[in-house]
Scaffold this motif. Structure first.
Motif, mmCIF file in Angstrom:
data_model
loop_
_atom_site.group_PDB
_atom_site.id
_atom_site.type_symbol
_atom_site.label_atom_id
_atom_site.label_comp_id
_atom_site.label_asym_id
_atom_site.label_seq_id
_atom_site.Cartn_x
_atom_site.Cartn_y
_atom_site.Cartn_z
ATOM 1 N N GLY A 3 -6.894 5.885 -4.604
ATOM 2 C CA GLY A 3 -5.662 5.012 -4.776
ATOM 3 C C GLY A 3 -5.778 4.244 -3.604
ATOM 4 O O GLY A 3 -6.630 3.950 -3.017
ATOM 5 N N VAL A 4 -4.599 3.432 -3.754
ATOM 6 C CA VAL A 4 -4.411 2.457 -2.694
ATOM 7 C C VAL A 4 -4.066 3.054 -1.274
ATOM 8 O O VAL A 4 -3.191 4.017 -1.216
ATOM 9 N N THR A 5 -4.836 2.777 -0.139
ATOM 10 C CA THR A 5 -4.620 3.239 1.119
ATOM 11 C C THR A 5 -4.013 2.273 2.018
ATOM 12 O O THR A 5 -4.362 1.267 2.107
ATOM 13 N N GLN A 6 -3.191 2.835 2.952
ATOM 14 C CA GLN A 6 -2.538 2.013 3.820
ATOM 15 C C GLN A 6 -2.560 2.686 5.293
ATOM 16 O O GLN A 6 -2.243 3.937 5.114
ATOM 17 N N SER A 7 -2.600 1.860 6.381
ATOM 18 C CA SER A 7 -2.452 2.586 7.714
ATOM 19 C C SER A 7 -2.014 1.463 8.703
ATOM 20 O O SER A 7 -1.960 0.243 8.253
ATOM 21 N N PRO A 8 -0.951 1.794 9.563
ATOM 22 C CA PRO A 8 -0.695 3.301 10.064
ATOM 23 C C PRO A 8 0.357 3.720 8.939
ATOM 24 O O PRO A 8 0.828 2.730 8.043
ATOM 25 N N ARG A 9 0.924 4.470 8.845
ATOM 26 C CA ARG A 9 2.227 5.116 7.832
ATOM 27 C C ARG A 9 3.360 4.837 8.617
ATOM 28 O O ARG A 9 4.228 4.646 7.606
ATOM 29 N N TYR A 10 3.413 4.908 9.813
ATOM 30 C CA TYR A 10 4.676 4.621 10.395
ATOM 31 C C TYR A 10 4.607 3.770 11.860
ATOM 32 O O TYR A 10 3.300 3.813 12.386
ATOM 33 N N PHE A 21 -0.527 -4.352 9.752
ATOM 34 C CA PHE A 21 -0.902 -3.478 8.738
ATOM 35 C C PHE A 21 -2.227 -3.538 8.077
ATOM 36 O O PHE A 21 -2.820 -4.654 7.647
ATOM 37 N N TRP A 22 -2.702 -2.472 7.455
ATOM 38 C CA TRP A 22 -4.020 -2.604 7.142
ATOM 39 C C TRP A 22 -3.963 -1.834 5.538
ATOM 40 O O TRP A 22 -3.191 -0.949 5.254
ATOM 41 N N CYS A 23 -4.593 -2.676 4.412
ATOM 42 C CA CYS A 23 -4.557 -1.968 3.240
ATOM 43 C C CYS A 23 -6.067 -1.998 2.889
ATOM 44 O O CYS A 23 -6.733 -2.983 2.569
ATOM 45 N N ASP A 24 -6.071 -1.099 1.989
ATOM 46 C CA ASP A 24 -7.558 -0.889 1.251
ATOM 47 C C ASP A 24 -7.303 -0.571 -0.011
ATOM 48 O O ASP A 24 -6.618 0.419 -0.712
ATOM 49 N N LEU A 77 -2.117 -7.488 7.328
ATOM 50 C CA LEU A 77 -0.753 -8.097 7.237
ATOM 51 C C LEU A 77 -0.185 -8.062 8.702
ATOM 52 O O LEU A 77 -0.294 -6.941 9.103
ATOM 53 N N LYS A 78 -0.048 -9.062 9.298
ATOM 54 C CA LYS A 78 0.555 -9.167 10.775
ATOM 55 C C LYS A 78 1.706 -9.936 11.225
ATOM 56 O O LYS A 78 2.152 -10.745 10.273
ATOM 57 N N ILE A 79 2.662 -9.106 11.736
ATOM 58 C CA ILE A 79 3.679 -9.754 12.291
ATOM 59 C C ILE A 79 3.594 -10.034 13.538
ATOM 60 O O ILE A 79 3.506 -9.230 14.553
ATOM 61 N N GLN A 80 3.898 -11.278 14.077
ATOM 62 C CA GLN A 80 3.900 -11.820 15.414
ATOM 63 C C GLN A 80 5.414 -11.831 15.856
ATOM 64 O O GLN A 80 6.334 -12.141 15.162
ATOM 65 N N SER A 81 5.684 -11.200 16.969
ATOM 66 C CA SER A 81 7.139 -11.186 17.624
ATOM 67 C C SER A 81 7.849 -10.734 16.630
ATOM 68 O O SER A 81 8.813 -11.328 16.146
ATOM 69 N N ALA A 82 8.023 -9.457 16.265
ATOM 70 C CA ALA A 82 8.916 -8.591 15.374
ATOM 71 C C ALA A 82 10.375 -8.912 15.570
ATOM 72 O O ALA A 82 10.600 -8.884 16.788
ATOM 73 N N LYS A 83 10.997 -8.854 14.788
ATOM 74 C CA LYS A 83 12.579 -8.815 14.800
ATOM 75 C C LYS A 83 13.266 -7.526 14.142
ATOM 76 O O LYS A 83 12.620 -7.003 13.235
ATOM 77 N N GLN A 84 14.226 -7.308 14.675
ATOM 78 C CA GLN A 84 15.130 -6.170 14.009
ATOM 79 C C GLN A 84 15.260 -6.152 12.631
ATOM 80 O O GLN A 84 15.044 -5.340 11.739
ATOM 81 N N GLY A 85 15.305 -7.573 11.880
ATOM 82 C CA GLY A 85 15.517 -7.735 10.582
ATOM 83 C C GLY A 85 14.147 -7.397 9.759
ATOM 84 O O GLY A 85 14.191 -7.387 8.797
ATOM 85 N N ASP A 86 13.104 -7.239 10.592
ATOM 86 C CA ASP A 86 11.915 -7.049 9.904
ATOM 87 C C ASP A 86 11.651 -5.457 9.572
ATOM 88 O O ASP A 86 10.816 -5.184 8.910
ATOM 89 N N THR A 87 12.719 -4.672 9.930
ATOM 90 C CA THR A 87 12.637 -3.122 9.834
ATOM 91 C C THR A 87 12.747 -3.069 8.206
ATOM 92 O O THR A 87 13.490 -3.460 7.424
ATOM 93 N N ALA A 88 11.685 -2.410 7.796
ATOM 94 C CA ALA A 88 11.567 -2.181 6.297
ATOM 95 C C ALA A 88 10.137 -1.242 6.253
ATOM 96 O O ALA A 88 9.603 -1.047 7.230
#
Lengths: 115, 114
Positions: A3-10, A21-24, A77-88
């Protein structure tokens, strides 16, 4: 078939830090999607690709988020300078074809916490 | 633009109870509607698809129908099991914006007690 794999998980970050984040996707699937799923909400599309081309990134916060799929297979997918609102949870999905009849197959997601 | 609303945030049932979950939608075109199920620690999985062509979908004991008059669509199951406990999302294909991508509802957490 894998199936679709993602890393990391957390991932746990402090505000201002960067994360990738990485996706295959499923082999042979030409369309790849990134979704953001806040807690207790449905997935919300951020960006999607057909092969290596970005088809729609209108919901991607372009000042801090970026996504690439250089060879039309894996994606980051990359997030530069993460904010608390990016929690998801960040979900990757793939499909064969991108029309409305194309079933999307989701990965398990990466759960991001920004402190 | 197109939208979908899922008001039932939580549903708690006992095994063998009847399940009915409802969503409402808004679109200027013929709707293509989906139900997805998400188990803990997993991504959503497609459960059913309903279009104006087939009006109804059936899978794994679940049945999905839509009502054009009330612009609503429903997911039902005659007899739920503890293993059906999960979050159920309705989704609509966004046609009006031209993206043709999925708009998800906020989800219904189903808990089935043994």
């Amino acid at each position: 078939e894998a199936g679709v794999t993602q890393s990391p998980r957390y991932a746990v970050l402090q505000e201002g830090q960067a994360v990738s984040f990485w996706c295959d996707p499923i082999s042979g699937h030409d369309t790849l999607y990134w979704y953001q799923q806040p807690r207790d909400q449905g997935p919300q599309l951020l960006v999607y690709f057909r092969d290596e081309a970005v088809i729609d990134n209108s919901q991607l916060p372009s000042d801090r988020f970026s996504a690439v799929r250089p060879k039309g297979t894996n994606s980051t997918l990359k997030i530069q300078s993460a904010k608390q609102g990016d929690t998801a949870t960040y979900l990757c999905a793939s499909s064969l074809g991108g029309a409305n009849y194309a079933e999307q197959f989701f990965g398990p997601g990466t759960r991001l916490t920004v402190l | 633009g197109d939208s979908v609303t899922q008001k039932q945030g939580q549903v708690t049932l006992s095994e063998d109870d009847f399940l009915f979950i409802n969503c409402t939608y808004s679109t200027t075109t013929y709707p293509t509607l989906f139900w997805y199920v998400q188990y803990p620690g997993q991504g959503p999985q497609l459960l059913l698809k309903v279009t104006t062509a087939n009006n109804k979908g059936i899978s794994r004991g679940f049945e999905a129908t839509y009502d054009k008059g009330t612009t609503s669509f429903h997911l039902q199951k005659a007899s739920v099991q503890e293993s059906d406990s999960a979050v159920y999302f309705c989704a609509l294909v966004d046609a009006s914006s031209g993206s043709w991508q999925l708009i998800f509802g906020s989800g219904t957490q189903l808990t089935v007690m043994p």
